[in-house]
Design an enzyme around this catalytic site. Structure first.
Site, PDB file in Angstrom:
ATOM      1  N   ASP A  16       0.875  -1.154   0.000  1.00  0.00           N
ATOM      2  CA  ASP A  16       0.000   0.000   0.000  1.00  0.00           C
ATOM      3  C   ASP A  16       0.929   1.225   0.000  1.00  0.00           C
ATOM      4  OD1 ASP A  16      -2.414   1.532   0.575  1.00  0.00           O
ATOM      5  OD2 ASP A  16      -1.604   1.745   2.595  1.00  0.00           O
ATOM      6  N   LEU A  17       0.434   2.382  -0.346  1.00  0.00           N
ATOM      7  CA  LEU A  17       1.307   3.565  -0.410  1.00  0.00           C
ATOM      8  C   LEU A  17       1.185   4.435   0.847  1.00  0.00           C
ATOM      9  CD1 LEU A  17       3.249   5.362  -2.059  1.00  0.00           C
ATOM     10  CD2 LEU A  17       1.257   6.386  -3.140  1.00  0.00           C
ATOM     11  N   ASP A  18       0.015   5.070   0.975  1.00  0.00           N
ATOM     12  CA  ASP A  18      -0.180   5.998   2.087  1.00  0.00           C
ATOM     13  C   ASP A  18      -0.235   5.246   3.416  1.00  0.00           C
ATOM     14  OD1 ASP A  18      -0.857   8.163   3.639  1.00  0.00           O
ATOM     15  OD2 ASP A  18      -2.968   8.079   3.132  1.00  0.00           O
ATOM     16  N   THR A  27       1.241  10.241   3.793  1.00  0.00           N
ATOM     17  CA  THR A  27       0.536  11.374   3.196  1.00  0.00           C
ATOM     18  C   THR A  27      -0.832  11.593   3.855  1.00  0.00           C
ATOM     19  OG1 THR A  27       0.077   9.818   1.419  1.00  0.00           O
ATOM     20  CG2 THR A  27       1.639  11.543   0.929  1.00  0.00           C
ATOM     21  N   LYS A  31      -9.069   6.622   6.141  1.00  0.00           N
ATOM     22  CA  LYS A  31      -7.804   6.022   5.724  1.00  0.00           C
ATOM     23  C   LYS A  31      -7.999   4.799   4.831  1.00  0.00           C
ATOM     24  CE  LYS A  31      -4.605   7.678   9.174  1.00  0.00           C
ATOM     25  NZ  LYS A  31      -3.876   7.399  10.397  1.00  0.00           N
ATOM     26  N   GLY A  32      -7.311   4.787   3.704  1.00  0.00           N
ATOM     27  CA  GLY A  32      -7.289   3.619   2.824  1.00  0.00           C
ATOM     28  C   GLY A  32      -8.478   3.504   1.891  1.00  0.00           C
ATOM     29  N   ILE A  33      -9.479   4.342   2.059  1.00  0.00           N
ATOM     30  CA  ILE A  33     -10.645   4.220   1.186  1.00  0.00           C
ATOM     31  C   ILE A  33     -10.630   5.298   0.093  1.00  0.00           C
ATOM     32  CG2 ILE A  33     -12.059   3.025   2.919  1.00  0.00           C
ATOM     33  CD1 ILE A  33     -13.510   5.678   3.277  1.00  0.00           C
ATOM     34  N   ARG A  40     -11.405   8.325  -2.686  1.00  0.00           N
ATOM     35  CA  ARG A  40     -11.736   9.743  -2.527  1.00  0.00           C
ATOM     36  C   ARG A  40     -13.245   9.945  -2.444  1.00  0.00           C
ATOM     37  NH1 ARG A  40      -9.551  13.091  -7.319  1.00  0.00           N
ATOM     38  NH2 ARG A  40      -7.790  11.729  -6.864  1.00  0.00           N
ATOM     39  N   SER A  77      -2.414   0.596  -4.305  1.00  0.00           N
ATOM     40  CA  SER A  77      -2.913   1.774  -3.588  1.00  0.00           C
ATOM     41  C   SER A  77      -4.262   2.232  -4.126  1.00  0.00           C
ATOM     42  CB  SER A  77      -1.892   2.907  -3.747  1.00  0.00           C
ATOM     43  OG  SER A  77      -2.448   4.143  -3.353  1.00  0.00           O
ATOM     44  N   ALA A  78      -5.069   2.808  -3.236  1.00  0.00           N
ATOM     45  CA  ALA A  78      -6.367   3.363  -3.646  1.00  0.00           C
ATOM     46  C   ALA A  78      -6.202   4.740  -4.285  1.00  0.00           C
ATOM     47  CB  ALA A  78      -7.264   3.492  -2.420  1.00  0.00           C
ATOM     48  N   SER A  79      -5.014   5.317  -4.155  1.00  0.00           N
ATOM     49  CA  SER A  79      -4.843   6.708  -4.575  1.00  0.00           C
ATOM     50  C   SER A  79      -4.706   6.882  -6.085  1.00  0.00           C
ATOM     51  CB  SER A  79      -3.614   7.312  -3.901  1.00  0.00           C
ATOM     52  OG  SER A  79      -3.431   8.635  -4.362  1.00  0.00           O
ATOM     53  N   ASN A 126      -3.398   9.532  -7.123  1.00  0.00           N
ATOM     54  CA  ASN A 126      -2.184  10.362  -7.183  1.00  0.00           C
ATOM     55  C   ASN A 126      -0.923   9.545  -6.914  1.00  0.00           C
ATOM     56  OD1 ASN A 126      -3.431  13.099  -7.487  1.00  0.00           O
ATOM     57  ND2 ASN A 126      -4.409  12.496  -5.570  1.00  0.00           N
ATOM     58  N   LYS A 182     -10.959  -0.501  -2.054  1.00  0.00           N
ATOM     59  CA  LYS A 182     -10.826  -1.300  -0.838  1.00  0.00           C
ATOM     60  C   LYS A 182     -12.017  -0.976   0.067  1.00  0.00           C
ATOM     61  CE  LYS A 182      -5.810  -0.571  -1.078  1.00  0.00           C
ATOM     62  NZ  LYS A 182      -4.658   0.152  -0.499  1.00  0.00           N
ATOM     63  N   GLU A 184      -0.164  -3.392   4.585  1.00  0.00           N
ATOM     64  CA  GLU A 184      -1.280  -2.425   4.655  1.00  0.00           C
ATOM     65  C   GLU A 184      -1.394  -1.751   6.015  1.00  0.00           C
ATOM     66  OE1 GLU A 184      -3.876  -0.716   3.830  1.00  0.00           O
ATOM     67  OE2 GLU A 184      -4.154  -1.217   1.756  1.00  0.00           O
ATOM     68  N   ASP A 185      -1.782  -0.486   6.012  1.00  0.00           N
ATOM     69  CA  ASP A 185      -1.964   0.220   7.285  1.00  0.00           C
ATOM     70  C   ASP A 185      -3.434   0.447   7.632  1.00  0.00           C
ATOM     71  OD1 ASP A 185      -2.300   2.199   5.208  1.00  0.00           O
ATOM     72  OD2 ASP A 185      -2.313   3.683   6.815  1.00  0.00           O
TER      73      ASP A 185
HETATM   74  P1  B16 Z   1      -6.683  10.043  -3.827  1.00  0.00           P
HETATM   75  P2  B16 Z   1      -3.572   4.157   0.026  1.00  0.00           P
HETATM   76  C1  B16 Z   1      -5.447   6.041  -0.040  1.00  0.00           C
HETATM   77  O1  B16 Z   1      -4.138   5.643  -0.296  1.00  0.00           O
HETATM   78  C2  B16 Z   1      -5.515   6.918   1.198  1.00  0.00           C
HETATM   79  O2  B16 Z   1      -5.150   6.150   2.342  1.00  0.00           O
HETATM   80  C3  B16 Z   1      -6.912   7.454   1.374  1.00  0.00           C
HETATM   81  O3  B16 Z   1      -6.973   8.285   2.511  1.00  0.00           O
HETATM   82  C4  B16 Z   1      -7.316   8.208   0.122  1.00  0.00           C
HETATM   83  O4  B16 Z   1      -8.655   8.691   0.228  1.00  0.00           O
HETATM   84  C5  B16 Z   1      -7.207   7.288  -1.095  1.00  0.00           C
HETATM   85  O5  B16 Z   1      -5.882   6.806  -1.180  1.00  0.00           O
HETATM   86  C6  B16 Z   1      -7.561   8.003  -2.387  1.00  0.00           C
HETATM   87  O6  B16 Z   1      -6.581   8.956  -2.656  1.00  0.00           O
HETATM   88  O7  B16 Z   1      -7.669  11.068  -3.415  1.00  0.00           O
HETATM   89  O8  B16 Z   1      -5.256  10.560  -3.925  1.00  0.00           O
HETATM   90  O9  B16 Z   1      -7.096   9.297  -5.083  1.00  0.00           O
HETATM   91  O10 B16 Z   1      -3.502   4.066   1.515  1.00  0.00           O
HETATM   92  O11 B16 Z   1      -4.506   3.137  -0.600  1.00  0.00           O
HETATM   93  O12 B16 Z   1      -2.217   4.179  -0.625  1.00  0.00           O
HETATM   94 MG    MG Z   2      -2.809   3.154   3.368  1.00  0.00          MG
END
Ligand code: B16
Ligand code: MG
Length: 219
Positions: free
Chosen positions: A10-12, A18, A46-48, A50, A115-117, A119, A146, A170-171
């Site tokens: 996982d990233l964040d 972040t 966290k982890g879900i 946007r 990662s869910a992000s 970005n 997720k 994963e965190d």
């Molecule tokens: P974005 P991960 C997740 O990253 C974040 O933990 C979560 O807080 C955020 O809403 C999600 O990415 C979406 O991010 O807005 O940048 O697309 O923990 O899955 O690496």
């Molecule tokens: Mg995370």
């Protein structure tokens, strides 16, 4: 020899923290909408994705909005978030992660991001870690966020790995749930009381005891 051939990170919260920037950006939005949003509330995000995060935020503020406004607000939050992460650098990489990835790579373990992000690529580029990954699966690659296992299943698929050969780091609770429903081994990074569904929980990658435990998985 280990049954695990692939590590999915996982990233964040695992590679870089972040979460504080996500919090600041959501807080800017809550301030603008006129309600309080605390760090405690932020744990739920966290982890879900946007979009799901926005729904929770609006729920906290007791607000019901139409679809068009939701899209605008979600873009606004992302604009703030991207401005916050624009200048992040390798200094923000969490302790021991690079070292650990280098070590398991030298054992022939394949490495993927999960990662869910949306970005994620920008963050990896800013912290100089893109080259460490054999595959990058992020929020742009999947339809279901997720705790759905799609992101981790896609990561295994990209690397030609069987699900049972994968270890996920994963965190977030939602991420551990996703890893377990994908049929993977889940290492929780953080607190045992929050990540109770993980197969094991460690505090991070740098403590010698924790490090020994996670290294053993790949030997
Ligand atoms: P974005 P991960 C997740 O990253 C974040 O933990 C979560 O807080 C955020 O809403 C999600 O990415 C979406 O991010 O807005 O940048 O697309 O923990 O899955 O690496
Ligand atoms: Mg995370």
């Amino acid at each position: 020899m280990s049954e695990y051939k692939t590590a999915i990170f996982d990233l964040d919260g695992v590679i870089v923290d972040t979460a504080k920037y996500h919090y600041l950006a959501w807080k800017c939005l809550a301030d603008e909408l006129g309600f309080e949003f605390t760090e405690h509330d932020n744990e739920r995000l966290k982890g879900i994705s946007r979009r799901k995060s926005l729904e929770i935020l609006l729920d906290i503020g007791g607000m019901r909005l139409d679809e068009k406004t939701k899209i605008t607000l979600s873009e606004k939050k992302n604009g703030w978030y991207v401005a916050f992460i624009k200048n992040i650098s390798s200094k923000e990489i969490l302790p021991g992660v690079i070292d650990f990835i280098k070590e398991i790579r030298s054992l022939g373990i394949k490495i993927s991001l999960g990662s869910a992000s949306k970005n994620a690529r920008l963050i990896l580029q800013n912290i100089g870690m893109t080259e460490y990954f054999d595959a990058i699966v992020d929020g742009n690659c999947v339809l279901k966020a997720k705790p759905d296992p799609e992101v981790f299943i896609a990561a295994a698929g990209r690397l030609g790995s069987e699900r049972r050969e994968c270890v996920v780091f994963e965190d977030a609770e939602a991420g551990i749930e996703a890893a377990k429903s994908a049929g993977m081994y889940a290492v929780g990074i953080g607190r045992r009381d929050i990540l109770e569904k993980a197969d094991i929980v460690v505090g991070g990658f740098s403590g010698s005891k924790d490090r020994k435990i996670i290294e053993e998985l790949f030997k």
